[in-house]
Scaffold this motif. Structure first.
Motif, PDB file in Angstrom:
ATOM      1  N   VAL A 186     -14.993 -27.524  -2.440  1.00 44.57           N
ATOM      2  CA  VAL A 186     -15.175 -26.748  -3.670  1.00 44.57           C
ATOM      3  C   VAL A 186     -16.391 -27.271  -4.432  1.00 44.57           C
ATOM      4  O   VAL A 186     -17.257 -26.499  -4.856  1.00 44.57           O
ATOM      5  CB  VAL A 186     -13.913 -26.822  -4.558  1.00 44.57           C
ATOM      6  N   ILE A 218     -19.872 -25.426  -5.360  1.00 45.53           N
ATOM      7  CA  ILE A 218     -20.345 -25.328  -6.746  1.00 45.53           C
ATOM      8  C   ILE A 218     -21.757 -25.883  -6.864  1.00 45.53           C
ATOM      9  O   ILE A 218     -22.627 -25.292  -7.529  1.00 45.53           O
ATOM     10  CB  ILE A 218     -19.390 -26.073  -7.696  1.00 45.53           C
ATOM     11  N   TYR A 237     -16.351 -18.915  -9.758  1.00 49.25           N
ATOM     12  CA  TYR A 237     -17.227 -19.847 -10.467  1.00 49.25           C
ATOM     13  C   TYR A 237     -18.332 -19.088 -11.184  1.00 49.25           C
ATOM     14  O   TYR A 237     -19.102 -18.348 -10.563  1.00 49.25           O
ATOM     15  CB  TYR A 237     -17.841 -20.857  -9.497  1.00 49.25           C
ATOM     16  N   THR A 275     -15.489 -22.035  -0.253  1.00 52.69           N
ATOM     17  CA  THR A 275     -16.725 -21.273  -0.468  1.00 52.69           C
ATOM     18  C   THR A 275     -16.434 -19.918  -1.085  1.00 52.69           C
ATOM     19  O   THR A 275     -17.095 -19.489  -2.037  1.00 52.69           O
ATOM     20  CB  THR A 275     -17.481 -21.093   0.867  1.00 52.69           C
ATOM     21  N   SER A 311     -24.788 -23.922  -8.444  1.00 49.85           N
ATOM     22  CA  SER A 311     -24.951 -24.346  -9.832  1.00 49.85           C
ATOM     23  C   SER A 311     -26.386 -24.174 -10.312  1.00 49.85           C
ATOM     24  O   SER A 311     -27.327 -24.675  -9.701  1.00 49.85           O
ATOM     25  CB  SER A 311     -24.522 -25.805  -9.987  1.00 49.85           C
ATOM     26  N   PHE A 327     -10.192 -25.435 -10.332  1.00 52.24           N
ATOM     27  CA  PHE A 327      -9.975 -25.320  -8.885  1.00 52.24           C
ATOM     28  C   PHE A 327      -9.166 -26.517  -8.417  1.00 52.24           C
ATOM     29  O   PHE A 327      -9.452 -27.658  -8.786  1.00 52.24           O
ATOM     30  CB  PHE A 327     -11.320 -25.324  -8.144  1.00 52.24           C
ATOM     31  N   VAL A 381     -15.052 -20.226  -4.808  1.00 55.95           N
ATOM     32  CA  VAL A 381     -16.133 -20.511  -5.749  1.00 55.95           C
ATOM     33  C   VAL A 381     -16.996 -19.272  -5.961  1.00 55.95           C
ATOM     34  O   VAL A 381     -17.396 -18.951  -7.086  1.00 55.95           O
ATOM     35  CB  VAL A 381     -16.979 -21.701  -5.245  1.00 55.95           C
TER      36      VAL A 381
END
Length: 290
Positions: free
Chosen positions: A40, A44, A22, A15, A48, A89, A18
């Motif tokens: 992961v 995401i 991300y 967590t 996202s 990742f 990301v």
């Protein structure tokens, strides 16, 4: 209880990694293999906002995880030659103080290394058990992917390099024979004495060339890679993506460096629920349990 603690540690590390690395505006994201990567992809999916992002898996398992999350997988070899992944990742079986990693416990090391090298930055996510000062402290062997016909000669060569008992990895159902990778190759698991870092060699703790039975991480990886029949070695060392970019800018077409193999950061989920981050610059950061 122990399993629950480990899974919580994995989720916390994933967590945070990301959250830090991300970017919803990214074009391509690499997704590695293993149990930690499930968290992961979960993280995401929650963050996202861009359905156009394409995700590059390192094997069958990670492709299925991507698809199950409703994200779009794409094969690595379908990317244009000059395109790099914005981030990749992945997990690791063990990580040392210099962020060198052992990978390949899940037999995906070849594709994992391809994806790591194709990324602008590789971010590693792991639980506290994987954090060791030196490689081969807790994790017992180096996974090596080899052509089936070369197994006897590679086993012989590994013993000559100082591995006391390298073995061919078999499936869980032993009568089914050797485990096969996505490339239809086999895996040899080779134990060695605990590996030195470059800092160990620089401080005079050993030459690292195997002459006294002890190897330095990068030297051992390079020697094993030269053995005929070896496709890839489960040691991730050398440059990271940021350092590789600096090499590209300086040397341009004179170098074949595409990116790096070491992570720019490793996120460890700890037993107390916190997340400890080791960065490539040697700094350590800690996020307390939320």
């Amino acid at each position: 209880m122990a399993d629950t603690l480990i899974e919580s540690a994995k989720r916390a590390a994933a967590t945070q990694a990301v959250k830090d690395h991300y970017d919803p505006s990214a074009s391509y994201v690499g997704i590695g293999s293993g149990t930690t990567i499930v968290y992961v992809v979960e993280a995401i999916k929650e963050r996202s906002t861009n359905p156009s992002i394409l995700f590059v898996p390192t094997g069958y398992q990670s492709r299925q995880v991507i698809k199950s999350a409703g994200l779009t997988p794409i094969a690595l070899d379908s990317l244009p030659e000059d395109v790099l992944l914005d981030v990749a990742f992945d997990g690791a079986d063990e990580v040392d103080d210099e962020l060198n990693c052992i990978k390949g416990g899940g037999a995906c090391l070849f594709q994992e290394k391809l994806v790591a090298e194709k990324a602008k930055k590789f971010v590693c996510v792991a639980d506290y058990r994987k954090k060791q000062a030196r490689l081969l402290t807790n994790w017992p062997t180096i996974p090596i992917e080899v052509a089936p016909i070369s197994v006897p000669s590679v086993l012989h060569a590994l013993r000559a390099l100082g591995s006391p008992s390298p073995v061919l990895r078999t499936t869980l159902l032993e009568k089914s024979g050797p485990l096969k990778t996505d490339q239809d190759f086999f895996i040899i698991d080779a134990p060695f004495k605990t590996l030195l870092t470059t800092a160990d060699v620089a401080s005079g703790k050993g030459k690292g060339d195997g002459s006294n039975g002890v190897w330095e991480v990068t030297q051992l990886s390079a020697v094993i890679k030269t053995l005929t029949g070896v496709l890839e070695v489960g040691i991730f060392s050398g440059l990271n993506g940021v350092d590789a970019e600096a090499v590209r800018e300086k040397e341009g077409a004179r170098t074949t460096v595409t990116s790096g193999q070491k992570p720019v950061a490793v996120y460890f989920g700890m037993q107390d629920g916190s997340v400890e981050v080791l960065d490539a610059d040697g700094s350590v950061k800690k996020y307390e349990k939320e």
